[in-house]
Design a protein around this motif. Structure first.
Motif, short mmCIF file in Angstrom:
data_model
loop_
_atom_site.label_atom_id
_atom_site.label_comp_id
_atom_site.label_asym_id
_atom_site.label_seq_id
_atom_site.Cartn_x
_atom_site.Cartn_y
_atom_site.Cartn_z
N ILE A 95 0.85 -1.19 0.00
CA ILE A 95 0.00 0.00 0.00
C ILE A 95 0.89 1.25 0.00
CG2 ILE A 95 -1.74 1.29 1.30
CD1 ILE A 95 -2.73 -1.34 2.45
N ASP A 96 0.50 2.24 -0.77
CA ASP A 96 1.25 3.49 -0.84
C ASP A 96 1.28 4.17 0.54
OD1 ASP A 96 2.36 5.77 -2.63
OD2 ASP A 96 0.80 6.74 -1.41
N THR A 97 2.45 4.67 0.91
CA THR A 97 2.58 5.26 2.25
C THR A 97 1.69 6.49 2.44
OG1 THR A 97 4.53 6.50 1.52
CG2 THR A 97 4.91 4.38 2.63
N PHE A 117 -3.07 -4.51 10.76
CA PHE A 117 -2.06 -4.08 9.79
C PHE A 117 -1.22 -5.30 9.39
CE2 PHE A 117 -3.36 -0.36 12.00
CZ PHE A 117 -3.24 0.70 11.12
N GLY A 118 -1.11 -5.54 8.08
CA GLY A 118 -0.44 -6.74 7.61
C GLY A 118 0.88 -6.50 6.92
N GLU A 119 1.96 -7.02 7.53
CA GLU A 119 3.28 -7.06 6.91
C GLU A 119 3.56 -8.51 6.50
OE1 GLU A 119 6.03 -5.65 9.84
OE2 GLU A 119 4.86 -3.84 10.26
N LYS A 120 4.66 -8.72 5.82
CA LYS A 120 5.01 -10.07 5.36
C LYS A 120 5.03 -11.07 6.52
CE LYS A 120 8.91 -12.81 3.83
NZ LYS A 120 10.38 -12.82 3.59
N ALA A 155 3.68 1.34 10.48
CA ALA A 155 3.06 1.06 9.19
C ALA A 155 3.66 1.90 8.06
CB ALA A 155 1.56 1.29 9.27
N ILE A 156 4.31 3.01 8.42
CA ILE A 156 4.97 3.86 7.43
C ILE A 156 6.36 3.34 7.12
CG2 ILE A 156 5.75 6.21 6.91
CD1 ILE A 156 2.73 5.96 7.12
N THR A 157 7.05 2.84 8.11
CA THR A 157 8.45 2.43 7.95
C THR A 157 8.60 0.96 7.55
OG1 THR A 157 8.61 1.94 10.32
CG2 THR A 157 9.24 4.15 9.60
#
Length: 276
Positions: A95-97, A117-120, A155-157
């Motif tokens: 998703i675009d920051t 919030f989903g990261e790898k 979520a930004i970094t």
């Protein structure tokens, strides 16, 4: 070793894509029916590739996949945003920051909203409430472990592929309208999965189609939720489970039995992809 029936290919199907919750797993027993496991083994024995195509994150799948004696040929995770296999293939779209900042600011103005919030390798919630606890209880033993963290600035970094707020359709429309490249796909009435507007399960399927040289008409897909609607419309043969909601049923080429009554196997037999 158990003998596996080898079926002659029909309809020239080369790849079958399966949603997890409500398609492979039952919301009643929280297990994968033996008939489904048998059907997948028969597909692979006949040279047909099988893929997971789910809204879950990679880190949330093992609670289900570890119970299945199946090695899938590839994984489409985060509703199409994160694709990989065991041979080194990888494709993703985060998703675009700028949109993430908009979503986080909206959440700050609505502190009562629980959001995922989903990261790898890491999926977390901003906080918990009774609504989240009730939803997780319904998933039973297929529910992944819950973690909690502050999405700002994480979520930004960190690359974030999907954001899932527990909001109604009206709030979803408001939030999506504030973003530049976001849409919501919903497989559960309690929450929506926010992904890039140009993403989705069909995009994930297309990535594997290109990688393996498979045509659209050679694909088959099974699903039950609103986030499966586009996938069932896109696939050469789209199959909605009998327990599916109205949208995927309307988009499907065929409505099979529910997951607890051999829906996957029966659809494959109906279309001649497997034989009696």
């Amino acid at each position: 070793m158990e003998d596996v029936t080898i079926d002659e290919p029909h309809h020239d199907i080369k790849a079958v894509f399966f949603d997890i919750d409500g398609t492979l797993t039952s919301f009643v027993t929280h297990t994968v029916p033996a008939s489904t496991v048998e059907a997948i083994h028969r597909l692979q024995a006949g040279g047909i590739k099988v893929f997971i195509c789910t809204g879950r994150a990679p880190s949330q799948m093992n609670v289900v996949l570890d119970t299945m004696p199946v090695t899938f040929d590839g994984i489409v995770a985060f509703n199409g945003q994160y694709c990989f296999d065991n041979t080194g293939f990888f494709a993703s779209q985060a998703i675009d920051t700028g949109d993430i900042r908009i979503i986080i600011n909206w959440l700050a103005a609505h502190p009562e909203v629980v959001c995922n919030f989903g990261e790898k390798d890491y999926v977390y919630f901003n906080h918990s409430n009774d609504r989240l606890q009730a939803t997780w209880k319904k998933l039973g033993k297929t529910a992944p472990t819950r973690y909690f963290d502050d999405p700002m600035p994480r979520a930004i970094t960190h690359e974030t592929f999907q954001i899932s707020p527990f909001i109604a359709a009206e709030q979803e429309a408001e939030l999506v309208g504030l973003c530049s490249n976001i849409r919501g796909v919903r497989w559960h009435p309690d929450f929506t999965d926010l992904i890039p507007a140009d993403g989705g399960k069909p995009r994930g399927i297309q990535r594997f189609m290109k990688h393996y040289g498979i045509a659209r008409e050679q694909t088959m897909a099974f699903g039950d939720g609103g986030n499966d609607t586009d996938m069932l419309a896109f696939a050469g043969i789209g199959v909605a489970m009998g327990n599916a909601t109205a949208e995927p049923k309307a988009a499907a080429d065929y409505i099979t039995d529910d997951v607890d009554h051999d829906g996957v196997l029966n659809a494959l037999l109906h279309w001649g992809v497997l034989k009696d």
